[in-house]
Design an enzyme around this catalytic site. Structure first.
Site, PDB file in Angstrom:
ATOM      1  N   ILE A   1       0.863  -1.216   0.149  1.00 25.15           N
ATOM      2  CA  ILE A   1       0.035  -0.026   0.103  1.00 25.15           C
ATOM      3  C   ILE A   1       0.966   1.323  -0.003  1.00 25.15           C
ATOM      4  O   ILE A   1       0.587   2.281  -0.744  1.00 25.15           O
ATOM      5  CB  ILE A   1      -0.825  -0.045   1.148  1.00 25.15           C
ATOM      6  CG1 ILE A   1      -1.951  -1.005   0.903  1.00 25.15           C
ATOM      7  CG2 ILE A   1      -1.680   1.300   1.646  1.00 25.15           C
ATOM      8  CD1 ILE A   1      -2.832  -1.135   2.008  1.00 25.15           C
TER       9      ILE A   1
ATOM     10  N   ARG B   1       2.123   1.883  -3.352  1.00 21.99           N
ATOM     11  CA  ARG B   1       0.936   2.337  -4.397  1.00 21.99           C
ATOM     12  C   ARG B   1       0.707   3.871  -3.989  1.00 21.99           C
ATOM     13  O   ARG B   1       0.470   4.519  -4.863  1.00 21.99           O
ATOM     14  CB  ARG B   1      -0.047   1.465  -4.412  1.00 21.99           C
ATOM     15  CG  ARG B   1      -1.448   1.903  -4.751  1.00 21.99           C
ATOM     16  CD  ARG B   1      -1.402   1.981  -6.511  1.00 21.99           C
ATOM     17  NE  ARG B   1      -2.488   2.891  -7.165  1.00 21.99           N
ATOM     18  CZ  ARG B   1      -3.311   2.501  -8.100  1.00 21.99           C
ATOM     19  NH1 ARG B   1      -2.914   1.123  -8.470  1.00 21.99           N
ATOM     20  NH2 ARG B   1      -4.190   2.767  -8.471  1.00 21.99           N
ATOM     21  N   GLU B   2       0.699   4.128  -2.598  1.00 28.86           N
ATOM     22  CA  GLU B   2      -0.058   5.550  -2.325  1.00 28.86           C
ATOM     23  C   GLU B   2       1.026   6.553  -2.577  1.00 28.86           C
ATOM     24  O   GLU B   2       0.850   7.592  -3.182  1.00 28.86           O
ATOM     25  CB  GLU B   2      -0.414   5.377  -0.793  1.00 28.86           C
ATOM     26  CG  GLU B   2      -1.751   4.500  -0.667  1.00 28.86           C
ATOM     27  CD  GLU B   2      -2.883   5.403  -1.227  1.00 28.86           C
ATOM     28  OE1 GLU B   2      -2.856   6.219  -1.220  1.00 28.86           O
ATOM     29  OE2 GLU B   2      -4.050   4.746  -1.225  1.00 28.86           O
ATOM     30  N   THR B   3       2.251   6.317  -2.150  1.00 28.08           N
ATOM     31  CA  THR B   3       3.148   7.336  -2.126  1.00 28.08           C
ATOM     32  C   THR B   3       4.778   7.124  -2.574  1.00 28.08           C
ATOM     33  O   THR B   3       5.556   7.801  -2.525  1.00 28.08           O
ATOM     34  CB  THR B   3       3.503   8.007  -0.712  1.00 28.08           C
ATOM     35  OG1 THR B   3       3.951   6.932   0.152  1.00 28.08           O
ATOM     36  CG2 THR B   3       2.161   8.547  -0.252  1.00 28.08           C
TER      37      THR B   3
ATOM     38  N   TYR C   1      -6.720  -0.773  -8.330  1.00 31.49           N
ATOM     39  CA  TYR C   1      -6.055  -0.488  -7.049  1.00 31.49           C
ATOM     40  C   TYR C   1      -5.855  -1.740  -6.321  1.00 31.49           C
ATOM     41  O   TYR C   1      -4.557  -1.910  -5.753  1.00 31.49           O
ATOM     42  CB  TYR C   1      -6.842   0.394  -6.186  1.00 31.49           C
ATOM     43  CG  TYR C   1      -6.145   0.814  -4.740  1.00 31.49           C
ATOM     44  CD1 TYR C   1      -5.356   2.132  -4.761  1.00 31.49           C
ATOM     45  CD2 TYR C   1      -6.260  -0.070  -3.776  1.00 31.49           C
ATOM     46  CE1 TYR C   1      -4.743   2.317  -3.705  1.00 31.49           C
ATOM     47  CE2 TYR C   1      -5.504   0.413  -2.498  1.00 31.49           C
ATOM     48  CZ  TYR C   1      -4.741   1.616  -2.434  1.00 31.49           C
ATOM     49  OH  TYR C   1      -3.958   2.034  -1.355  1.00 31.49           O
TER      50      TYR C   1
END
Length: 307
Positions: free
Chosen positions: A190, A193-195, A291
């Site tokens: 995660i 993926r996010e940052t 996602y």
């Protein structure tokens, strides 16, 4: 003729293991044997379980004997200390073994006494096993940020591209995972993926939209932010939100297996439980419409690489 063919096949198998064996390593199923020096992926022929056991020299063996003198806390918990690239059928805990940070305490999900953060029965597979989750990987839209075409291999490559940045948070990720019974590889997936492991965060700790905060992009419109953007408190908050999403999906779809709920919860982390109406279309409406599939593939790469 048959003998010639068999010998040729043996020769091909041996040649395909050369990246491992040329340096004294041994290709084997990592689930069946502990490798003192640790395993490395991508050097052996066969499926992903066949990995290269790195050679343990005389100094390596001597160091292991010295490290083992400080394994008492892990021994008390009913665990075994070894390099965390080894297979563990339960949960790895850091800080419980002698030696470097990669030498961790594996406590089996079927045993283990009084534990360590998560307590008795705490397992990284409590909310599902990421290895069992199907995935199609990243969409072209997502993969194109790294000049890739999409699919599982692109997700793996993006996770690999974030590996060095992720290392600075590895101990925090593992602590949060241990405390909350979550798979560290999923948390890393995660964060990637996010940052991109923090690489795209602004100086104030917020992402591009001004509302997602920290490594795990906790939205300040729906949550009271906890800790700094790179802190353990933040990672634990994001992990707690993920667990709430997994449980919410499981309640919404009680017939789903825990592995299915894990994938659904990952999708819901981005778009909410209400968006997860069916298993096959759960990513429709998420960022990039991929996602969960992208995060699952990235998480599987991190699972293969020490998380």
């Amino acid at each position: 003729m048959k003998i010639v063919v068999v010998l040729a096949l043996i020769g091909l198998a041996a040649a395909s293991d050369w990246s491992c064996t040329k340096d004294g390593g041994t290709c084997q199923d990592y689930r069946n044997a502990v490798c003192t020096a640790g395993y490395e992926t991508g050097l052996c022929d066969g499926d992903s379980n066949r990995r290269c056991c790195l050679q343990c020299s005389a100094s390596c063996a001597s160091s292991e004997a010295m490290y083992s003198q400080n394994d008492g806390e892990c021994d008390t918990a009913g665990g075994d200390c070894h390099h965390n690239s080894n297979y563990c059928d339960g949960t790895y805990y850091n800080g419980k073994c002698g030696g470097p940070s990669e030498r961790q305490c594996c406590v089996s999900s079927s045993g283990g006494g009084g534990l360590i953060g998560g307590g008795i029965g705490c397992s990284s597979t409590k909310y599902g096993n990421i290895r069992n989750v199907d995935t199609t990987g990243a969409s072209y839209a997502t993969a194109s940020q790294d000049g890739l075409s999409g699919g599982v291999s692109s997700s793996h490559k993006m996770a690999q591209n974030d590996k060095n940045a992720m290392l600075q948070y590895k101990s925090l990720i593992q602590t949060a995972a241990n405390d909350l019974c979550m798979d560290a590889a999923v948390i890393a997936g995660i964060i990637s993926r996010e940052t991109r492991a923090g690489k795209v965060l602004g100086s104030d700790g917020f992402g591009y939209d001004g509302h997602g905060y920290g490594l795990m992009q906790v939205d300040d419109r729906y949550h009271t932010l906890q800790g700094g953007p790179y802190s353990l408190a933040h990672i634990k908050q994001g992990t707690g939100i993920l667990i709430d999403m997994i449980n919410g999906v499981k309640n919404k779809h009680p017939s789903w297996s825990q592995d299915m709920a894990l994938k659904g919860g990952i999708s819901a982390y981005n778009a909410g439980v209400s968006n997860v109406d069916s298993y096959n279309n759960m990513d429709v409406g998420t960022t990039g419409n991929d996602y969960a599939n992208d995060v699952v593939a990235r998480s599987q790469w991190y699972d293969d690489n020490g998380y």
